[in-house]
Design an enzyme around this catalytic site. Structure first.
Site, PDB file in Angstrom:
ATOM      1  N   PHE A 327     -36.062  10.512  11.574  1.00  0.00           N
ATOM      2  CA  PHE A 327     -37.031   9.881  12.471  1.00  0.00           C
ATOM      3  C   PHE A 327     -37.115   8.379  12.217  1.00  0.00           C
ATOM      4  O   PHE A 327     -37.091   7.921  11.069  1.00  0.00           O
ATOM      5  CB  PHE A 327     -38.441  10.457  12.251  1.00  0.00           C
ATOM      6  CG  PHE A 327     -38.700  11.757  12.928  1.00  0.00           C
ATOM      7  CD1 PHE A 327     -39.126  11.804  14.244  1.00  0.00           C
ATOM      8  CD2 PHE A 327     -38.551  12.957  12.243  1.00  0.00           C
ATOM      9  CE1 PHE A 327     -39.383  13.003  14.874  1.00  0.00           C
ATOM     10  CE2 PHE A 327     -38.812  14.172  12.862  1.00  0.00           C
ATOM     11  CZ  PHE A 327     -39.233  14.187  14.174  1.00  0.00           C
ATOM     12  N   ASP A 328     -37.230   7.618  13.296  1.00  0.00           N
ATOM     13  CA  ASP A 328     -37.723   6.246  13.222  1.00  0.00           C
ATOM     14  C   ASP A 328     -39.244   6.330  13.095  1.00  0.00           C
ATOM     15  O   ASP A 328     -39.839   7.381  13.347  1.00  0.00           O
ATOM     16  CB  ASP A 328     -37.319   5.505  14.501  1.00  0.00           C
ATOM     17  CG  ASP A 328     -38.029   4.172  14.642  1.00  0.00           C
ATOM     18  OD1 ASP A 328     -37.963   3.366  13.712  1.00  0.00           O
ATOM     19  OD2 ASP A 328     -38.663   3.948  15.700  1.00  0.00           O
ATOM     20  N   LYS A 329     -39.883   5.219  12.722  1.00  0.00           N
ATOM     21  CA  LYS A 329     -41.338   5.247  12.568  1.00  0.00           C
ATOM     22  C   LYS A 329     -42.076   4.653  13.765  1.00  0.00           C
ATOM     23  O   LYS A 329     -42.700   5.368  14.544  1.00  0.00           O
ATOM     24  CB  LYS A 329     -41.756   4.503  11.290  1.00  0.00           C
ATOM     25  CG  LYS A 329     -43.289   4.506  11.068  1.00  0.00           C
ATOM     26  CD  LYS A 329     -43.687   3.645   9.899  1.00  0.00           C
ATOM     27  CE  LYS A 329     -43.636   2.175  10.232  1.00  0.00           C
ATOM     28  NZ  LYS A 329     -44.719   1.766  11.194  1.00  0.00           N
ATOM     29  N   LYS A 500     -29.416   1.594   9.621  1.00  0.00           N
ATOM     30  CA  LYS A 500     -29.818   2.911  10.135  1.00  0.00           C
ATOM     31  C   LYS A 500     -28.601   3.788  10.433  1.00  0.00           C
ATOM     32  O   LYS A 500     -28.632   4.999  10.236  1.00  0.00           O
ATOM     33  CB  LYS A 500     -30.687   2.752  11.384  1.00  0.00           C
ATOM     34  CG  LYS A 500     -32.094   2.278  11.083  1.00  0.00           C
ATOM     35  CD  LYS A 500     -32.998   2.397  12.306  1.00  0.00           C
ATOM     36  CE  LYS A 500     -34.429   2.021  11.960  1.00  0.00           C
ATOM     37  NZ  LYS A 500     -35.356   2.204  13.090  1.00  0.00           N
ATOM     38  N   VAL A 516     -34.048  10.516  15.965  1.00  0.00           N
ATOM     39  CA  VAL A 516     -35.118  10.331  16.944  1.00  0.00           C
ATOM     40  C   VAL A 516     -35.651   8.909  16.811  1.00  0.00           C
ATOM     41  O   VAL A 516     -36.101   8.514  15.733  1.00  0.00           O
ATOM     42  CB  VAL A 516     -36.268  11.341  16.723  1.00  0.00           C
ATOM     43  CG1 VAL A 516     -37.337  11.164  17.802  1.00  0.00           C
ATOM     44  CG2 VAL A 516     -35.746  12.764  16.706  1.00  0.00           C
TER      45      VAL A 516
END
Length: 621
Positions: A327-329, A500, A516
């Site tokens: 996940f991204d934040k 990333k 995501v």
């Protein structure tokens, strides 16, 4: 059958201009419609006993579809791919050779129908992306001798002066030529709060102007800017990504071998070459050609009704196997907007908040809007600001009920001749509130978790996702706090777009990975993952382009729903295939024994097709 990843039609050159465009765009529909029309017309002519013309139409049907199929097979062989198409081509060619035109035409229509179903799925998913991708900046307002000229971003050269209006996406890298500029860089860096930049400071393309309009001096051409660099990373990630192979083609390989074995043995044992055609006709894997795309198209349609755009059946298959999620934040697990988290340094926080919010009524700054919203949520009665003045990106000053109120950062307070003596833990996420020359307190901001984030993570665990991690461009302490609250297995922070990608590639050692994210800096990682899911928010263009599916509706429950739909659709497809191939195998045995002539075999195959398609349609429910 052609895979969705290569679902472009043959590049015919017989149709000039607009006609060529329409034929290429809608070729699968044209092919299926033409084949079906030829078959139906031939049957009507047969009823009128016009046999020569009827046979001519049947031959035309076979030749039309077989020609397109051979073009596709040649294309796939150049890519070192083969599968179901070979059996269908053998059946059509053999039907022509033995003069079994009706059986060959039925096979041709079934092939063209399956081809069209996959085309339909691809177009349905593709059409939903139009609005999202239109957000890519295409032009900018250049200032030439005091005049404003709208130009393509490709025409911008270093040294050009541009006007970046409120809400505009910065088109190229440059430097601020104004006293101050307020920029939302969350899509690039993951930092949720707007940043203030002074004259001469560098600005990256892809950031959004969250304050007043300002002049930008371009330092790079568009093709050399940050946004273009991110898009190049996306292309590199796509090229290095393993291709998604269709379930139907993988299962078709062993079935092809079985078909050829049965056909060879039956002809060798009987000496009757017609049995070769009979076996090929009943072996034509229509359960695979039809059942798999029907189930997956049904799954894509079901997902679309829930606000989930899936770019093709291959993506749906890959999604069904996901067991690791990164996940991204900012904007993904959090709402991506600043909100008031606390009022510090006062015994009467609501009184201080009311004064600050009254002053901020005169401001359009995101932090000012957050203060006003918090006061409204607490049902505080706000007063009209008088003599209001705002220093863009720095703070606001106003008279509230006869009192002089200032709200802003320490530098803004000091610029008014007032000592900003109050210390806060992190000034970058706080605003001081000064009343009548005295700093009375501070307002702290945060980017809160989405309301359904905890529930969504729990549901993903229930689905069997074995590893969930966080990869964020935000500061490590902020990312760690979010990961701990959600019980994640790992966290990486302070990541650039390239970092990333590396994080996703490392995670692939644990299983099939879904990334995501929502921002520009997530786009390369979305492309590098086995499946990339973009959560719709703000400037989503690069992320939507790189992602395999897009969650349009707010809420993380869509991620869980997408996984559930994908797994159920694949399960139904496998059930349909197992039943259909099992029945086709039995029919092959009868055909090989000489008990099932080609035309009757084609009709029995049609009955099998109807059964498996009806079962596949359960994926819509």
């Amino acid at each position: 059958m052609q895979s969705l990843e290569a679902a472009s039609p043959p590049k015919w050159t017989l149709f000039p201009g607009r006609a060529k465009f329409l034929v290429e765009r809608y070729w699968p529909l044209i092919l299926f419609g033409s084949a079906l029309a030829l078959l139906i017309s031939s049957l009507l002519l047969a009823l009128l006993e016009r046999w020569p013309v009827a046979n001519l139409l049947l031959v035309s049907c076979i030749v039309l579809v077989l020609t397109c199929l051979l073009v596709e097979i040649a294309s796939k062989l150049r890519r070192k791919e083969f599968g179901l198409d070979l059996i269908a081509a053998l059946a059509m060619a053999t039907a022509l050779w033995f003069g079994q035109y009706l059986a060959g035409a039925i096979v041709s229509v079934m092939y063209a129908g399956g081809h069209f179903l996959e085309f339909y799925a691809h177009r349905r998913a593709e059409s939903g992306m139009t609005d999202l991708l239109s957000r890519v900046p295409q032009s900018a307002l250049r200032i030439n001798d005091g005049e404003f000229v709208e130009v393509s971003i490709d025409a911008i050269a270093p040294g050009d002066r541009l006007l970046v209006r409120r809400g505009d996406v910065v088109p190229v890298d440059g430097t601020v030529d104004a006293l101050t500029a307020v920029l939302d860089q969350s899509a690039l860096t993951g930092e949720p709060l707007p940043v203030r930049l002074s004259q001469g400071e560098a600005v990256s393309s892809g950031a959004t102007n969250a304050g007043d309009a300002f002049d930008l001096i371009a330092s790079k051409a568009a093709k050399d800017s940050t946004y273009a660099h991110v898009l190049r990373l996306v292309e590199q990630a796509k090229q290095s990504k393993a291709p998604i192979y269709r379930l139907a083609d993988r299962m078709g390989l062993w079935f092809l071998g079985l078909t050829l074995l049965v056909a060879t043995v039956s002809v060798a044992a009987s000496g009757d070459s017609v049995r070769l055609l009979a076996v090929l006709v009943v072996a034509t894997p229509c359960p695979l050609i039809l059942a798999v795309p029907v189930a997956l198209v049904a799954g894509i349609s079901k997902a679309a009704r829930r606000g989930i755009l899936i770019k093709g059946a291959g993506v749906l298959e890959a999604l069904s196997k996901i067991d690791v999620i990164v996940f991204d934040k900012t904007g993904t697990l959090t709402i991506g907007q600043p909100t008031v988290s606390d009022v510090l340094g006062t015994d009467d926080p609501e009184a201080l908040l009311r004064l600050a919010a009254s002053a901020e009524l005169a401001s359009a700054h995101p932090l000012g809007r957050a203060i006003v919203k918090e006061a409204q949520n607490r049902r505080l009665l706000l007063s009209k600001p008088l003599q209001a003045a705002e220093a863009a990106g720095e703070g606001v000053e106003a008279m509230i009920e006869g009192r002089r109120v200032l709200v802003g950062g320490p530098a803004f307070i000091r610029s008014k001749g007032i000592e900003a003596q109050m210390a806060v833990e992190d000034a970058s996420v706080s605003a001081l509130v000064c009343v009548d020359g005295r700093v009375l307190g501070a307002i702290r901001f945060e980017d809160p978790l989405r309301g359904d984030a905890v529930h969504a993570i729990d549901d993903l665990r229930t689905l069997g996702i074995k590893h969930i991690s966080l990869a964020s461009g935000d500061r490590h302490e902020v990312a760690r706090a979010i990961a701990d609250r959600l019980g994640m297995d790992a966290v990486e922070a302070d990541l650039s777009a390239a970092d990333k990608v590396e994080a996703v590639l490392r995670t692939k050692a644990l299983g099939s990975v879904m990334m995501v994210g929502d921002g520009v800096n997530d786009a390369p990682a979305l492309a590098a993952a086995d499946v990339g899911l973009a959560v719709a928010r703000g400037n989503l263009a690069a992320a939507a382009e790189a992602a395999d599916l897009v969650l349009l509706k707010s809420g993380l429950g869509g991620i869980v729903a997408a996984l559930q739909v994908a797994r159920r659709s694949r399960r139904i497809a496998l059930q349909s295939v197992a039943v259909g191939i099992g029945l086709s195998t039995v029919a092959m045995a009868f055909a090989g024994a000489g008990l099932l002539p080609p035309v009757q075999g084609a009709l029995i195959q049609e009955a099998i097709d109807v059964a498996v398609v009806l079962n596949a349609l359960r994926a819509l429910a």
